[in-house]
Design an enzyme around this catalytic site. Sequence first.
Site, PDB file in Angstrom:
ATOM      1  N   LYS A  88      56.293  50.106  50.585  1.00  0.00           N
ATOM      2  CA  LYS A  88      55.976  49.282  49.417  1.00  0.00           C
ATOM      3  C   LYS A  88      57.196  48.466  48.996  1.00  0.00           C
ATOM      4  O   LYS A  88      58.313  48.994  48.950  1.00  0.00           O
ATOM      5  CB  LYS A  88      55.540  50.192  48.266  1.00  0.00           C
ATOM      6  CG  LYS A  88      55.010  49.450  47.031  1.00  0.00           C
ATOM      7  CD  LYS A  88      54.550  50.438  45.957  1.00  0.00           C
ATOM      8  CE  LYS A  88      53.871  49.749  44.788  1.00  0.00           C
ATOM      9  NZ  LYS A  88      53.395  50.698  43.766  1.00  0.00           N
ATOM     10  N   SER A 163      48.569  49.827  42.204  1.00  0.00           N
ATOM     11  CA  SER A 163      49.383  48.701  42.614  1.00  0.00           C
ATOM     12  C   SER A 163      49.826  48.726  44.074  1.00  0.00           C
ATOM     13  O   SER A 163      50.220  47.699  44.603  1.00  0.00           O
ATOM     14  CB  SER A 163      50.626  48.625  41.728  1.00  0.00           C
ATOM     15  OG  SER A 163      51.483  49.726  41.968  1.00  0.00           O
ATOM     16  N   SER A 187      48.671  54.408  41.067  1.00  0.00           N
ATOM     17  CA  SER A 187      48.939  53.347  42.050  1.00  0.00           C
ATOM     18  C   SER A 187      48.994  53.797  43.504  1.00  0.00           C
ATOM     19  O   SER A 187      49.062  52.956  44.398  1.00  0.00           O
ATOM     20  CB  SER A 187      50.237  52.621  41.701  1.00  0.00           C
ATOM     21  OG  SER A 187      50.034  51.778  40.594  1.00  0.00           O
TER      22      SER A 187
END
Lengths: 503, 95
Positions: A88, A163, A187
């Site tokens: 990420k 997210s 997330s």
Amino acid sequence: MSSSGPSADVFAVLDLPAHEQAARLRAGDLTARQLAEAALARVHAQDASLGAYITFMDEEALAQADEADARLRSGNAGPLTGIPIGVKDLLSTKGTLTTAASRMLEGFRPIIDCTVVARLREAGAVFVGKTNLDEFAMGSSTEHSAFAQTHNPWDLARVPGGSSGGSAATVAAGGVPLSLGTDTGGSIRQPAALCGILGLKPTYGRVSRFGVIAFASSLEQVGPFGRDAEDVALLLQAIAGLDPNDATTAPVPVPDYREEFARGIEGLRVGVPRDFFVEGMEDGVRQAVEDAIAVFERNGAVVDRDVALPTVSAALPVYYIIAPSEASANLARYDGVKYGFSYHDAASMWEEMEQTRGRGFGDEVKRRIMIGTYALSAGYYDAYYLKAQKVRTLIRRDFDAALSNHDLLLTPTAPTVAFRLGAKTDDPLAMYLNDLCTLPVNIAGNPGMSVPCGFSEGLPVGLQLIGRPFEEATLLRAAHAYGTFTDWHLRRPPALASDGAGA
Amino acid sequence: MPLTADEVRHIARLARLGLSPEEVERFRDQLSTILDHFQGLNAFDTEGVPPTAQSFDLTNVERDDRARPSADRSEVLANAPRTEGAYVRVRAVLD
């Protein structure tokens, strides 16, 4: 890819779970270099329709793969040596662009690796790229990214969740077997559910946050995505544990997660908190989760369907006071002076700073900074921030009570399946409501995990497992057992038109 | 109770966020809705309940204070928008 690209056999290995890929590498069936080339070919080809990555790391990945091959040859390989992984883009990677999906950090190259990336480097993992996310991890659909639109591989017209949407989408689409996300209010778990894979949010303090771009420091954790429980266990094993650079990591020993699998779920005491089956939950989601609970029951778990967690209804306001308050403090560092975007065309220092922040941050980030600043401001602190912290105590007590006589709680991960792109971008509160089932777990600090448990309207549904603090082993053991009773985790989305060879 | 445009501008100033007039109006609307939702917390009695700042109450984590290499200055400065020699350049703070 051209005919000189990786062979269909290598792509077939890429489709396997990481632990099986590792076995093939050790057996010499293929090299880490070949596997890395296949992963890079596929993530590049898929990205035209998937939009899962912000930055690719081809050169570095191939160099890591060559090092992995040297380790494999010398018998010095671990379980993640040569395994392709997505990271990420909130996690600092030394020398490689790290943007948090914000214009504010366009062009930023960290001078350090975050601890989890450093640990995976030592383990010999191969980083294929930095994955897309909601700006600064604020969102539930990955639509709040300044740089890319990630699509759900099960239906490209829908969101992947967020997210950590890029990390979830690339694993679901078969680009990499494993990826890293962060989870501040859901997330990791919510995109795992919406993309039909597994994702685990560790207990607060289980995994180091050093070098992770900060959003809400008392809530967030780094955690793994994978396509089966063994892979998730492998990745958690590699990143968990005390870090002298993060004083909030807990001095609690990390067990061997896979060793626990053999214990099964016979006699496991499972609680089902009714309060998580919220109003507005889709019938198909409710049904899939009920079916999954019945599977646990049929296979020896003792299920209690009458668990009360009444403060869950407070989780949304508590979260949306505490997280933005912490964000407003954490994001004060983006002033256009030391790094990142900087606006130079104003009359004064203060005006430059206001323009830098006004232009560098996207809408959702500004909204949360505003909420947090308001909640912490003179005259409102007691009514909002302090009140939220007190209710947070009540939520923790509820979880402690519910888990005092249950080993595990089962709930839906999200109230809906993946929704359409653009469906909630104009209504922040509607977007926030998608995290109703995951937020309480971050507020309490407990570990949580999402496991594929069926489909509704052709889209994946996630089952959430919630455990006692630092008992990730119980979640992984239960997820592994569930994966032997059902095969939902083996379902893959349709091949993407742009997949290229071997997809 | 809906926020006023002046309140929104005041918060933006505290946060050093330059907002356009359209943004002020949009945020006034959205923040009012969100703050309204927060009123739900008043239903929970927190008389005598201590606040939680961090889940597991770790306190006084210490490590040895040992000298170690610091960050490389040129690497740090490479990320700075404006530099001069070995320094980060900023606008004059006082006029």
